[in-house]
Design an enzyme around this catalytic site. Structure first.
Site, PDB file in Angstrom:
ATOM      1  N   GLY A 111       0.848  -1.190   0.000  1.00 39.56           N
ATOM      2  CA  GLY A 111       0.000   0.000   0.000  1.00 39.56           C
ATOM      3  C   GLY A 111       0.878   1.232   0.000  1.00 39.56           C
ATOM      4  O   GLY A 111       1.046   1.923  -1.006  1.00 39.56           O
TER       5      GLY A 111
ATOM      6  N   CYS B 286      -9.911  20.840  18.493  1.00 35.40           N
ATOM      7  CA  CYS B 286      -9.851  21.163  19.922  1.00 35.40           C
ATOM      8  C   CYS B 286      -9.233  20.047  20.750  1.00 35.40           C
ATOM      9  O   CYS B 286      -9.888  19.467  21.629  1.00 35.40           O
ATOM     10  CB  CYS B 286     -11.258  21.472  20.413  1.00 35.40           C
ATOM     11  SG  CYS B 286     -11.954  22.810  19.465  1.00 35.40           S
TER      12      CYS B 286
HETATM   13  N1  LLP Z   1      -1.993  -6.370   3.561  1.00 34.35           N
HETATM   14  C1  LLP Z   1      -2.603  -6.426   4.762  1.00 34.35           C
HETATM   15  C2  LLP Z   1      -3.301  -7.648   5.143  1.00 34.35           C
HETATM   16  C3  LLP Z   1      -2.566  -5.311   5.616  1.00 34.35           C
HETATM   17  O1  LLP Z   1      -3.162  -5.375   6.790  1.00 34.35           O
HETATM   18  C4  LLP Z   1      -1.876  -4.134   5.214  1.00 34.35           C
HETATM   19  C5  LLP Z   1      -1.818  -2.954   6.091  1.00 34.35           C
HETATM   20  C6  LLP Z   1      -1.276  -4.118   3.943  1.00 34.35           C
HETATM   21  C7  LLP Z   1      -1.333  -5.265   3.145  1.00 34.35           C
HETATM   22  C8  LLP Z   1      -0.558  -2.917   3.405  1.00 34.35           C
HETATM   23  O2  LLP Z   1       0.532  -2.545   4.165  1.00 34.35           O
HETATM   24  P1  LLP Z   1       1.564  -1.437   3.628  1.00 34.35           P
HETATM   25  O3  LLP Z   1       2.231  -1.989   2.379  1.00 34.35           O
HETATM   26  O4  LLP Z   1       0.805  -0.194   3.325  1.00 34.35           O
HETATM   27  O5  LLP Z   1       2.524  -1.253   4.737  1.00 34.35           O
HETATM   28  N2  LLP Z   1      -2.511   3.285   9.343  1.00 34.35           N
HETATM   29  C9  LLP Z   1      -1.128   2.856   9.474  1.00 34.35           C
HETATM   30  C10 LLP Z   1      -0.838   1.659   8.619  1.00 34.35           C
HETATM   31  C11 LLP Z   1      -1.728   0.468   8.880  1.00 34.35           C
HETATM   32  C12 LLP Z   1      -1.422  -0.712   7.987  1.00 34.35           C
HETATM   33  C13 LLP Z   1      -2.426  -1.793   8.146  1.00 34.35           C
HETATM   34  N3  LLP Z   1      -2.306  -2.916   7.268  1.00 34.35           N
HETATM   35  C14 LLP Z   1      -0.225   4.029   9.157  1.00 34.35           C
HETATM   36  O6  LLP Z   1      -0.725   5.131   8.928  1.00 34.35           O
HETATM   37  O7  LLP Z   1       0.993   3.896   9.170  1.00 34.35           O
END
Ligand code: LLP
Length: 462
Positions: free
Chosen positions: A319, A386
């Site tokens: 992602g 706030c």
């Molecule tokens: N696949 C699964 C099953 C996941 O749970 C996630 C992310 C991804 C792929 C993608 O991960 P990435 O390549 O983006 O690292 N809100 C947090 C990040 C939460 C990620 C949750 N799962 C932040 O702002 O850093």
């Protein structure tokens, strides 16, 4: 990393580090006398300077703000393409599929760019499935992950003929078996394994360790595969993992993948003949500050030798890597204020627009859209919400800015807009895409009336 320290002070948030010389090298952060190298963060983001003005994919961010207002999310489509191709090319030697983790950025315009590149989609809800389908992803290129899928969501996924469902518990598997009984063709299933590896990152987003909610524990994988073999409505097509997010080391990927390889051998020895995919999840980190991200080449070098001998197609669910750097949150300085011995820069975006700094104490570089003469200074950059936790930066070295100036919060393309809320009854910001030297509005700013127009004032009101 400790969560009990005052937020933002010290090391350890997602993408945060101690302010070092290297950290100050980002554009606009450099203290006088230090060698400034704005190239890194700007290059990652597809940004450049022309006569002191920030240019994003051939368009000045000043003109974007003039046309669409602030706060606003701005995504550079060419940066997404660059990231995708880099990963795709590094894996060119093996059969693979890059399934974009829609949770990172579910904007339809962004999804369309990725679909056109040949990406699949990794989803965690029916809503994300609807978005992926609306953006044109074929059902069979969609992978459904997530620890708490509802029955109606699983039914919808089966109905849409999605690529595979990654089950995360024996109970979910039983439910899926029950639903599959009525399906016309066997439902493709993946087992998301909890490989029990430690991935160094913020504890909220470390997901591959024993004792956290994700995945099926190692000792239950063979029994789960046996359940699937015994059920004519199910077909085990994938073993999967996702060990964490914003990872900057290949080691835990390799460790987790090695455990998955052992399981591939074990379930095949038990009689499974249907495996097609080896899904290593997402988690590739990016540079927010001074991190050294994993290069796709190193990632491939760590994983391909493990996965290739299995004969399975390598699946990835990135992602952040694909969309993190492409986005800026464009915001305007409302006021400066000196209080309690501290300097504050108050901007018109808040924690409701970009939650990462307050939730994870995450570091996001903040730079002026138009450079102005003056003296760099140290300040907290805060929003209008706030809460004292409504900040984008604490004790940050900043380039000169004055009320009315625009600033860009970098690396806001992943987990930015998707985590935005209406807190303080603030409308969601617009999403603008820059492509082919032109900025277009993918999603308009939420209209004020839509924040409450579907509510009833009393039970009698119709
Ligand atoms: N696949 C699964 C099953 C996941 O749970 C996630 C992310 C991804 C792929 C993608 O991960 P990435 O390549 O983006 O690292 N809100 C947090 C990040 C939460 C990620 C949750 N799962 C932040 O702002 O850093």
């Amino acid at each position: 990393m400790h969560l009990d320290r005052p937020p933002g002070r010290g090391r350890g948030g997602v993408g945060e580090g101690v302010l070092t010389v290297a950290a100050r090298q980002a554009d606009g952060l450099a203290a006088p006398g230090l060698a400034a190298d704005p190239a890194l963060l700007l290059g990652d983001a597809g940004l450049s300077r022309h006569e002191g003005a920030l240019v994003d994919g051939g368009v000045t961010l000043t003109s974007v703000a003039r046309e669409f207002g602030t706060p606003a999310y701005v995504y550079n489509a060419d940066v997404i393409r660059r990231q995708f191709r880099e990963l795709d090319e590094a894996l060119a030697g093996v059969p693979h599929r890059i399934c974009f983790a829609v949770k990172a950025n579910s904007n339809l315009g962004v999804l369309r760019v990725l679909r056109d590149l040949g990406a699949g989609a990794d989803i965690v809800s029916e809503g994300e499935m609807a978005r992926a389908l609306a953006a044109g992803f074929p059902g069979d290129r969609i992978v459904f992950s997530g620890v708490g899928k509802r029955e109606d969501e699983l039914r919808a996924a089966i109905g849409a003929g999605i690529g595979h469902v990654n089950v995360e518990s024996m109970a979910e598997l039983e439910l899926l078996a029950h639903l599959a009984a009525g399906a016309t063709a066997p439902v493709p299933v993946g087992i998301r394994v909890n490989p029990d590896v430690t991935a160094e990152t913020h504890p909220y987003i470390s997901t591959g360790k024993r004792g956290i909610k994700f995945g099926i524990p190692l000792d239950q994988v063979r029994p789960a595969a046996a359940v699937i073999r015994a059920h004519p409505g199910l077909e085990l097509v994938a073993l999967a993992m996702h060990i964490g997010s914003q990872l900057t080391d290949t080691q835990p990927f390799a460790e987790g993948a090695a455990r998955l390889v052992d399981l591939v051998h074990a379930v095949r020895a038990d009689g499974t003949t249907t495996l097609r995919e080896f899904d290593v999840g997402g988690g590739l980190g990016i540079r927010y500050h001074e991190e050294i991200a994993i290069s796709p080449r190193d990632f491939a070098a760590a994983l391909v030798p493990l996965v290739e001998p299995t004969g399975l197609t390598l699946y990835l669910e990135p992602g952040r890597f694909l969309v993190g750097a492409c986005g800026v949150l464009l915001t305007r300085v409302l006021f400066r204020k000196h209080s309690g011995g501290k300097e504050f820069v108050i901007v018109d975006a808040g924690m409701n627009d970009l939650e990462r700094p307050s939730r994870y104490q995450a570091y996001h570089a903040i730079i002026p859209v138009q450079q102005r003469p003056g003296v760099p200074f140290v300040a907290d950059v805060v929003g209008p919400v706030c809460e004292t936790g409504d900040f984008f930066a604490l004790d940050r070295d900043l380039a000169p800015v004055a009320p009315g100036d625009l600033v860009a919060v970098l690396c806001a393309g992943a987990y930015g807009f998707v985590m935005a809320s209406n807190y303080n009854t603030r409308p969601l910001p617009p999403e603008v895409i820059i492509d082919g030297g032109r900025a277009w509005l993918s999603r308009p700013r939420q209209a004020l009336a839509s924040l409450y127009s579907s509510e009833r004032v009393t039970s009698e009101e119709r």
